[in-house]
Write a protein that holds these residues in place. Structure first.
Motif, mmCIF file in Angstrom:
data_model
loop_
_atom_site.group_PDB
_atom_site.id
_atom_site.type_symbol
_atom_site.label_atom_id
_atom_site.label_comp_id
_atom_site.label_asym_id
_atom_site.label_seq_id
_atom_site.Cartn_x
_atom_site.Cartn_y
_atom_site.Cartn_z
ATOM 1 N N GLN A 163 36.374 48.584 35.386
ATOM 2 C CA GLN A 163 37.855 48.978 35.993
ATOM 3 C C GLN A 163 38.693 48.929 35.254
ATOM 4 O O GLN A 163 38.407 48.266 33.827
ATOM 5 C CB GLN A 163 38.068 47.801 37.122
ATOM 6 N N VAL B 146 35.758 44.603 34.510
ATOM 7 C CA VAL B 146 35.947 43.461 35.461
ATOM 8 C C VAL B 146 34.304 43.240 35.611
ATOM 9 O O VAL B 146 33.552 43.966 36.071
ATOM 10 C CB VAL B 146 36.629 43.916 36.917
ATOM 11 N N ASP C 182 31.592 40.068 37.689
ATOM 12 C CA ASP C 182 31.577 38.995 38.913
ATOM 13 C C ASP C 182 32.001 37.842 38.434
ATOM 14 O O ASP C 182 32.196 36.835 39.331
ATOM 15 C CB ASP C 182 30.294 38.995 39.459
ATOM 16 N N CYS D 238 36.215 37.483 38.327
ATOM 17 C CA CYS D 238 36.919 38.010 39.433
ATOM 18 C C CYS D 238 36.158 37.924 40.786
ATOM 19 O O CYS D 238 34.990 37.911 40.804
ATOM 20 C CB CYS D 238 37.627 39.228 39.562
ATOM 21 N N GLY E 125 36.507 39.670 43.581
ATOM 22 C CA GLY E 125 36.407 41.089 44.227
ATOM 23 C C GLY E 125 37.718 42.027 43.991
ATOM 24 O O GLY E 125 38.939 41.457 44.004
ATOM 25 N N LEU E 126 37.525 43.279 44.079
ATOM 26 C CA LEU E 126 38.756 44.405 44.037
ATOM 27 C C LEU E 126 39.537 44.189 45.344
ATOM 28 O O LEU E 126 38.958 43.992 46.331
ATOM 29 C CB LEU E 126 38.137 45.485 43.658
ATOM 30 N N ASN F 89 41.408 51.059 42.202
ATOM 31 C CA ASN F 89 40.380 49.996 41.861
ATOM 32 C C ASN F 89 40.707 49.215 40.640
ATOM 33 O O ASN F 89 39.707 48.880 39.801
ATOM 34 C CB ASN F 89 38.843 50.700 41.879
ATOM 35 N N THR G 101 42.067 43.103 41.028
ATOM 36 C CA THR G 101 41.448 42.055 41.905
ATOM 37 C C THR G 101 42.282 41.012 42.649
ATOM 38 O O THR G 101 43.444 41.146 42.313
ATOM 39 C CB THR G 101 40.433 41.354 40.995
ATOM 40 N N ASP H 18 44.444 38.780 40.750
ATOM 41 C CA ASP H 18 45.492 39.204 39.748
ATOM 42 C C ASP H 18 46.757 39.235 40.541
ATOM 43 O O ASP H 18 47.515 40.397 40.089
ATOM 44 C CB ASP H 18 45.058 40.643 39.107
#
Length: 301
Positions: free
Chosen positions: A38, A58, A60, A63, A65-66, A265, A268, A271
């Motif tokens: 990403q 990105v 796991d 973050c 999740g997106l 995408n 996340t 962010d």
């Protein structure tokens, strides 16, 4: 044990039941081999802030999740948090500009009113804001670490607001209708921001790819701003300001789509600091460029 639509049943209570067995063609969203790189959003600039194009992968561990793949409740919470933080930043900027109008000591701290030049405090604030900006946009761990991210965001907002208040003070000092011009510029900025935000929310067009184009244009504007330091021409300066308004209007659409996550995408749900700063800088620079155009065309000495 009977098989019925990939569901397995057992009469033995001690045997673990398996439901919804994954078919060979079904992708596992938690498979490390299925991750796709990403790209982080862009933070561009001209004479007031720096430009960065920082693609980052990105994973796991960094973050949760997106935004584009989160459920509606999580996405709504992310959007509310981003706009709440951005509103806080704009409020700080507004209050500092208001204080610079009513209190002469604040004006003298930001601008040398006798020579109309930046004071060391304003230059120091610009440097601090730029350093924090680089740290947040280039190191996502810093932007996600609580409460460090909120502390840095507050310091950045105070320093950047000081830099933003400087041209407003110049407008107050040099022009008899300076107050009216600042109010008009703020009103136009609010109207443009609302209209572009509504358009970004309702349109089905994906403007994610436009970030590269706007980034190239912003670098061109940065070069023209450097040239403008040596070429004193009103029409050339008006052209630069108009081009900046177009670019930052595009960035408001671009960053809004990053925040709502309908087409992109990149961001996340962790962010929120980055997203708020992106939109905040877009709106503030748009305001400054509109104010410069109004000062050149309608300013009364």
């Amino acid at each position: 044990m009977n098989n019925n639509n990939n569901r397995y049943y057992s009469d033995d209570p001690n045997q673990q039941l398996q439901y919804n067995q994954q078919t060979p063609n079904q992708q596992d969203p938690f498979n490390q081999n299925s991750k796709q790189p990403q790209q982080l959003a862009y933070q561009i600039g001209n004479v007031n802030h720096a430009a960065f194009n920082n693609p980052m992968a990105v994973n796991d561990s960094e973050c949760s999740g997106l935004v584009s793949s989160a459920d509606s409740d999580i996405r709504a919470g992310f959007i509310v948090k981003v706009y709440a933080i951005m509103s806080f930043q704009l409020s700080i900027t507004f209050l500092l500009i208001l204080a610079s109008y009513y209190f002469q000591n604040v004006r003298n701290a930001i601008i040398n009113t006798s020579t109309i030049q930046y004071t060391p405090l304003t230059i120091f604030c610009f440097v601090i804001a730029l350093v924090i900006e680089v740290a947040i946009f280039c190191c996502r761990k810093v932007a996600r670490k609580v409460p460090l991210n909120y502390i840095l965001l507050t310091i950045f907002t105070l320093c950047f607001s000081t830099v933003v208040a400087a041209p407003c003070i110049i407008c107050f000092e040099l022009l008899s209708n300076g107050v009216q011009l600042v109010i008009i510029a703020a009103s136009i900025t609010v109207a443009i921001t609302i209209m572009l935000t509504i358009y970004a929310w309702r349109t089905k067009t994906d403007y994610s790819a436009a970030g590269h184009f706007c980034f190239v244009l912003s670098m061109s504007v940065l070069i023209m701003c450097i040239i403008g330091l040596f070429v004193r021409n009103i029409w050339f300066h008006l052209f630069i300001c108009t081009l900046c308004i177009i670019i930052y209007g595009g960035y408001i659409i671009f960053d809004t789509q990053l925040i709502i996550g309908n087409h992109s995408n990149y961001l996340t749900i962790d962010d929120y600091i980055i997203a708020a700063m992106l939109l905040y800088v877009d709106i503030v620079i748009l305001f400054l460029r509109i104010l410069e155009i109004l000062m050149i065309i309608f300013g009364k000495t």
